[in-house]
Design a protein around this motif. Sequence first.
Motif, PDB file in Angstrom:
ATOM      1  N   ILE A  72       0.836  -1.207   0.000  1.00 51.03           N
ATOM      2  CA  ILE A  72       0.000   0.000   0.000  1.00 51.03           C
ATOM      3  C   ILE A  72       0.871   1.256   0.000  1.00 51.03           C
ATOM      4  N   SER A  73       1.877   1.273   0.886  1.00 46.10           N
ATOM      5  CA  SER A  73       2.720   2.465   1.040  1.00 46.10           C
ATOM      6  C   SER A  73       3.501   2.774  -0.230  1.00 46.10           C
ATOM      7  N   ARG A  74       4.137   1.761  -0.803  1.00 39.67           N
ATOM      8  CA  ARG A  74       4.967   1.992  -1.979  1.00 39.67           C
ATOM      9  C   ARG A  74       4.131   2.323  -3.202  1.00 39.67           C
ATOM     10  N   THR A  75       2.964   1.714  -3.333  1.00 44.51           N
ATOM     11  CA  THR A  75       2.089   2.048  -4.460  1.00 44.51           C
ATOM     12  C   THR A  75       1.675   3.507  -4.393  1.00 44.51           C
ATOM     13  N   ILE A  76       1.238   3.956  -3.226  1.00 40.33           N
ATOM     14  CA  ILE A  76       0.812   5.345  -3.072  1.00 40.33           C
ATOM     15  C   ILE A  76       1.993   6.299  -3.255  1.00 40.33           C
ATOM     16  N   GLY A  77       3.111   6.015  -2.571  1.00 37.70           N
ATOM     17  CA  GLY A  77       4.264   6.905  -2.652  1.00 37.70           C
ATOM     18  C   GLY A  77       4.810   7.032  -4.059  1.00 37.70           C
ATOM     19  N   SER A  78       4.950   5.922  -4.753  1.00 35.48           N
ATOM     20  CA  SER A  78       5.484   5.958  -6.117  1.00 35.48           C
ATOM     21  C   SER A  78       4.502   6.613  -7.080  1.00 35.48           C
ATOM     22  N   ALA A  79       3.222   6.395  -6.849  1.00 42.58           N
ATOM     23  CA  ALA A  79       2.216   7.044  -7.695  1.00 42.58           C
ATOM     24  C   ALA A  79       2.272   8.559  -7.535  1.00 42.58           C
ATOM     25  N   PHE A  80       2.440   9.037  -6.291  1.00 41.45           N
ATOM     26  CA  PHE A  80       2.562  10.477  -6.061  1.00 41.45           C
ATOM     27  C   PHE A  80       3.774  11.045  -6.791  1.00 41.45           C
ATOM     28  N   ARG A  81       4.891  10.344  -6.714  1.00 44.21           N
ATOM     29  CA  ARG A  81       6.108  10.835  -7.351  1.00 44.21           C
ATOM     30  C   ARG A  81       5.963  10.890  -8.868  1.00 44.21           C
TER      31      ARG A  81
ATOM     32  N   TYR B 178       1.834   7.917   8.080  1.00 39.71           N
ATOM     33  CA  TYR B 178       0.717   7.057   8.473  1.00 39.71           C
ATOM     34  C   TYR B 178       0.982   5.595   8.123  1.00 39.71           C
ATOM     35  N   THR B 179       1.478   5.322   6.932  1.00 40.03           N
ATOM     36  CA  THR B 179       1.540   3.937   6.458  1.00 40.03           C
ATOM     37  C   THR B 179       2.801   3.194   6.884  1.00 40.03           C
ATOM     38  N   TYR B 180       3.935   3.907   6.998  1.00 38.65           N
ATOM     39  CA  TYR B 180       5.172   3.235   7.357  1.00 38.65           C
ATOM     40  C   TYR B 180       5.375   3.115   8.865  1.00 38.65           C
ATOM     41  N   GLY B 181       4.651   3.906   9.657  1.00 39.08           N
ATOM     42  CA  GLY B 181       4.802   3.852  11.106  1.00 39.08           C
ATOM     43  C   GLY B 181       4.628   2.462  11.701  1.00 39.08           C
ATOM     44  N   PRO B 182       3.577   1.717  11.321  1.00 41.58           N
ATOM     45  CA  PRO B 182       3.429   0.361  11.856  1.00 41.58           C
ATOM     46  C   PRO B 182       4.600  -0.565  11.556  1.00 41.58           C
ATOM     47  N   LEU B 183       5.289  -0.369  10.417  1.00 44.27           N
ATOM     48  CA  LEU B 183       6.478  -1.184  10.139  1.00 44.27           C
ATOM     49  C   LEU B 183       7.570  -0.913  11.171  1.00 44.27           C
ATOM     50  N   LEU B 184       7.719   0.361  11.564  1.00 46.30           N
ATOM     51  CA  LEU B 184       8.683   0.680  12.615  1.00 46.30           C
ATOM     52  C   LEU B 184       8.346  -0.070  13.904  1.00 46.30           C
ATOM     53  N   GLY B 185       7.054  -0.062  14.257  1.00 46.66           N
ATOM     54  CA  GLY B 185       6.630  -0.750  15.468  1.00 46.66           C
ATOM     55  C   GLY B 185       6.858  -2.246  15.404  1.00 46.66           C
ATOM     56  N   LEU B 186       6.544  -2.865  14.269  1.00 45.99           N
ATOM     57  CA  LEU B 186       6.710  -4.313  14.111  1.00 45.99           C
ATOM     58  C   LEU B 186       8.181  -4.724  14.207  1.00 45.99           C
ATOM     59  N   TYR B 187       9.039  -4.031  13.465  1.00 44.63           N
ATOM     60  CA  TYR B 187      10.454  -4.394  13.488  1.00 44.63           C
ATOM     61  C   TYR B 187      11.090  -4.031  14.825  1.00 44.63           C
ATOM     62  N   GLY B 188      10.663  -2.896  15.415  1.00 46.94           N
ATOM     63  CA  GLY B 188      11.181  -2.526  16.719  1.00 46.94           C
ATOM     64  C   GLY B 188      10.864  -3.573  17.771  1.00 46.94           C
TER      65      GLY B 188
END
Length: 499
Positions: free
Chosen positions: A128-137, A418-428
């Motif tokens: 979800i994050s990469r699709t949205i981010g790359s689409a914006f760019r 918003y979208t990458y924050g949970p990845l920080l929590g999971l890996y942390g």
Amino acid sequence: MSPTLILSIILVYFGLLLFIAYRIGKKSSDNDTFFKANKNSKWYLVAFGMIGTALSGVTFISVPGAVGNPENQFSYFQFVLGNALGFILIATVLLPLYYRMNLTSIYSYIEQRLGVVSYKTAASIFLISRTIGSAFRLYLVVLVLQRYVFDAFHVPFAATVLISLGLIFAYTYRGGLKTIIITDTLQTFFLVTSVFLTIYFICSSLNYSPTQAFEAVKNSSYSQIFFYEDYLKGHFFWKQLLGGIFVTIAMVGLDQDLMQKNLSCATIQEAQKNMFTFTGIFILINLFFLSVGALLYLYAAQNQIAIPTVNDVPRTDLLFPEIAFHHLEIIPAITFLLGLTAATFATTDSALTALTTSFCVDFLHMDKPENQHSPQKQVRIRHQVHLGFSFLMFLVIVLFNILNDESVVKMIFKVASYTYGPLLGLYGFGLFMKTKTVNDRWVPLVCMMAPLLCWGMTTYAKELFGAYQFDNELIIINGLLTFVGLLFISKPAVGQTRF
């Protein structure tokens, strides 16, 4: 510079990329080539090529454009310094972990550490994050192409997006990462060259020597870097620095896109050399981009050039292309066009390859021995997935064109928070809570609740926090909320974890 000439240059440029892709894909187009570049990429090629992937058209246009805001100036460099510290942490903490586990998809770590549901959740967040981010760019560059090229031919915006994505698909679908390592090196060369040539041409137009240009930028009202005075503001130093660190860890170290390139190096030592070299170049290039922004505003003031508008709204994103295409000579215009195209398409081609890899490995399990009995079928499915993500990105860009009403660079990092924050929590949680695991089925709920709470905090910030303005530190709050939520659903691990 006429629209026909611009279009001709773009077609020649893509012709070169297609030729490279054909040569590489002719040798091998299997999944090992597509996903891992046969694990033999040269670290110096990866380091140089990553510059184009990390910067994108957003850096090329929006960062110089934002310099004109008195509250911004060079404050973005505070964020860049945070990025650099984040890259060092990735090289010394995350890369050794990924190499030790011999991962194709970095989200396989979550599967082994926390469970299958957590693994699928992490991979879904990336998709979800990469699709949205790359689409914006890509949207930003398509907007420029539409305004300065395709409007002249009465081509609708949606068709411009489709053409752009179709060309990217054409040169990435066979060789994947193997192709991108080479094409991104070429595209980064165009990007870096265009930055230095742009500075040279603008300085020549302003009759500045290098020393005079440095002094003009230094003494201008655009060059303040550090902002320590008001912690309530978004450009406050510690917000930018800490936000830069954690945005980098999340958007690079926990992102399949850039990590996939690192993991294509043969050894951890080569991957780390790549990251350290890349970090040094990244800092310098961003400083030059900010300098371009100051010079653009000085040039605009001297020549009475107004900031372009879209629907009567000023768009600083368009100041650079406006000056390049309409106020400089033909060579500077071509330089700008090649740099912009290289920056954006280097980001998008890499993203499409990473999205395809993640879906094929994390959801279709193509890396499992039981799914490798029919290589031809696997390649066919991979092509379908690649095409599917290209079409999905097309839909997101068209939708964003309808809804967008903010600066693109701010929107990208707002969405990322918003979208990458949970990845920080999971890996942390996985890295620091060695004696605990989680009740796996509750992880998706935690990873949805944390961004929702952050959204509520920003939406009602005035009522809750008065004059305080959230900025890049939001990703830290998001990660902490996820981490705390995981603690609530945690349980003792059976034995101490190996990772």
